[in-house]
Motif scaffolding. Sequence first.
Motif, mmCIF file in Angstrom:
data_model
loop_
_atom_site.group_PDB
_atom_site.id
_atom_site.type_symbol
_atom_site.label_atom_id
_atom_site.label_comp_id
_atom_site.label_asym_id
_atom_site.label_seq_id
_atom_site.Cartn_x
_atom_site.Cartn_y
_atom_site.Cartn_z
ATOM 1 N N UNK A 222 0.852 -1.194 0.000
ATOM 2 C CA UNK A 222 0.000 0.000 0.000
ATOM 3 C C UNK A 222 0.885 1.241 0.000
ATOM 4 N N UNK A 223 0.591 2.171 -0.895
ATOM 5 C CA UNK A 223 1.438 3.352 -1.084
ATOM 6 C C UNK A 223 1.449 4.251 0.153
ATOM 7 N N UNK A 224 2.618 4.802 0.521
ATOM 8 C CA UNK A 224 2.678 5.740 1.649
ATOM 9 C C UNK A 224 1.744 6.932 1.478
ATOM 10 N N UNK A 225 1.527 7.372 0.240
ATOM 11 C CA UNK A 225 0.635 8.506 0.004
ATOM 12 C C UNK A 225 -0.783 8.204 0.444
ATOM 13 N N UNK A 226 -1.184 6.933 0.345
ATOM 14 C CA UNK A 226 -2.507 6.527 0.823
ATOM 15 C C UNK A 226 -2.533 6.557 2.346
ATOM 16 N N UNK A 227 -1.515 6.012 2.972
ATOM 17 C CA UNK A 227 -1.453 5.962 4.437
ATOM 18 C C UNK A 227 -1.384 7.366 5.043
ATOM 19 N N UNK A 228 -0.825 8.314 4.298
ATOM 20 C CA UNK A 228 -0.746 9.693 4.793
ATOM 21 C C UNK A 228 -2.123 10.327 4.961
ATOM 22 N N UNK A 229 -3.143 9.759 4.323
ATOM 23 C CA UNK A 229 -4.500 10.297 4.451
ATOM 24 C C UNK A 229 -5.179 9.827 5.746
ATOM 25 N N UNK A 230 -4.562 8.896 6.450
ATOM 26 C CA UNK A 230 -5.115 8.434 7.720
ATOM 27 C C UNK A 230 -4.803 9.435 8.820
ATOM 28 N N UNK A 231 -5.537 9.349 9.932
ATOM 29 C CA UNK A 231 -5.241 10.186 11.097
ATOM 30 C C UNK A 231 -3.804 9.970 11.546
ATOM 31 N N UNK A 232 -3.149 11.044 11.942
ATOM 32 C CA UNK A 232 -1.748 10.943 12.338
ATOM 33 C C UNK A 232 -1.571 10.050 13.556
ATOM 34 N N UNK A 233 -2.576 9.990 14.443
ATOM 35 C CA UNK A 233 -2.435 9.199 15.665
ATOM 36 C C UNK A 233 -2.996 7.791 15.525
ATOM 37 N N UNK A 234 -3.419 7.406 14.329
ATOM 38 C CA UNK A 234 -3.908 6.038 14.139
ATOM 39 C C UNK A 234 -2.734 5.065 14.098
ATOM 40 N N UNK A 235 -2.875 3.941 14.797
ATOM 41 C CA UNK A 235 -1.832 2.918 14.762
ATOM 42 C C UNK A 235 -1.785 2.290 13.379
ATOM 43 N N UNK A 236 -0.594 1.894 12.930
ATOM 44 C CA UNK A 236 -0.410 1.283 11.624
ATOM 45 C C UNK A 236 0.313 -0.049 11.779
ATOM 46 N N UNK A 237 -0.125 -1.040 11.029
ATOM 47 C CA UNK A 237 0.457 -2.378 11.162
ATOM 48 C C UNK A 237 0.394 -3.100 9.818
ATOM 49 N N UNK A 238 1.541 -3.607 9.364
ATOM 50 C CA UNK A 238 1.596 -4.349 8.104
ATOM 51 C C UNK A 238 1.118 -5.782 8.343
ATOM 52 N N UNK A 239 0.259 -6.264 7.448
ATOM 53 C CA UNK A 239 -0.270 -7.624 7.540
ATOM 54 C C UNK A 239 -0.250 -8.292 6.172
ATOM 55 N N UNK A 240 -0.134 -9.608 6.184
ATOM 56 C CA UNK A 240 -0.199 -10.374 4.939
ATOM 57 C C UNK A 240 -1.642 -10.690 4.549
ATOM 58 N N UNK A 241 -2.552 -10.648 5.485
ATOM 59 C CA UNK A 241 -3.944 -10.959 5.214
ATOM 60 C C UNK A 241 -4.855 -10.229 6.178
ATOM 61 N N UNK A 242 -6.152 -10.390 5.976
ATOM 62 C CA UNK A 242 -7.138 -9.699 6.805
ATOM 63 C C UNK A 242 -6.957 -10.058 8.278
ATOM 64 N N UNK A 243 -6.968 -9.079 9.176
ATOM 65 C CA UNK A 243 -6.739 -9.329 10.604
ATOM 66 C C UNK A 243 -8.036 -9.667 11.331
ATOM 67 N N UNK A 244 -7.885 -10.190 12.528
ATOM 68 C CA UNK A 244 -8.986 -10.250 13.480
ATOM 69 C C UNK A 244 -8.938 -8.958 14.303
ATOM 70 N N UNK A 245 -10.101 -8.412 14.605
ATOM 71 C CA UNK A 245 -10.125 -7.142 15.337
ATOM 72 C C UNK A 245 -11.189 -7.208 16.417
ATOM 73 N N UNK A 246 -10.735 -7.062 17.663
ATOM 74 C CA UNK A 246 -11.656 -7.084 18.791
ATOM 75 C C UNK A 246 -11.873 -5.698 19.382
ATOM 76 N N UNK A 247 -11.280 -4.695 18.753
ATOM 77 C CA UNK A 247 -11.498 -3.330 19.201
ATOM 78 C C UNK A 247 -10.531 -2.907 20.289
#
Length: 260
Positions: A222-247
């Motif tokens: 995923x291009x850094x320019x796309x990630x730059x559109x996210x909130x600055x304080x949002x956590x970022x994590x590289x994954x090979x596939x869809x994650x599980x998310x419990x909030x």
Amino acid sequence: MHSLPLFVNLMGRPVILLGDGEAARAKRRLLDRAGADVRGEEGADAVLAIVALEDEDEARAAIARLKARGVLVNAVDRPALCDFTLPAIVDRDPVLIAIGTGGASAGLAKALRQRLEALLPAVLGGLAASLGKARGAMRERWPDAAARRRAIDAALAEGGVLDPLGRGDAAGVERWLAGQAGEDAPARLEEVALLCDDPDELTLRAARLLGQADHIFHAADVAPAILDRARADAAREVRDGAPDWAGPGLALWLHKGRRA
């Protein structure tokens, strides 16, 4: 990003202004609105200066003298010599929206300001002031900072009870706090499939989700320019596939290609 936007409190602080033409008078009006103590070059203990001199040699000499003193300079109509630029401003005090082009086109900044002026209601400043006064009440209702931010985001979202482009107003803040039950928003995972690396090609849905998400899971390509559109304080994590998310809160799964 070619420069870092900053809002500087100039109330009562000295700012050097050089020039006596229309450009200088326009800058003087702007500085007066900000409460600056506008002075000439001699004896002014200032850290900012605006040079609006028309003569090229005179302007360059003044800019060199000021920079040698460590003063940050705005050189009118000389973007290459500017340490800072002055944006076009949409004023809904205390809300300020600044539009800059790095000196490339004041006309473009002006056109964008005019469009935004028509979009933003006059009550926006009152809404901001009421939210500021309600900080203590919001902290009491949502002691956890993340839960508090999610509650505010939901209220200010499109169609929310405090939608700043809709029905949100100063009186609505008290009604909103009185009507909240205080529960945290449920955990939610949204998938965004990207068709290209250009952030300007993001759908409205994708752009909105990037601005709201607490956690960004993304594929490595995923291009850094796309990630730059996210909130600055949002956590970022590289994954090979869809994650599980419990909030808690909203998470995104960003990848290139079609939705799974």
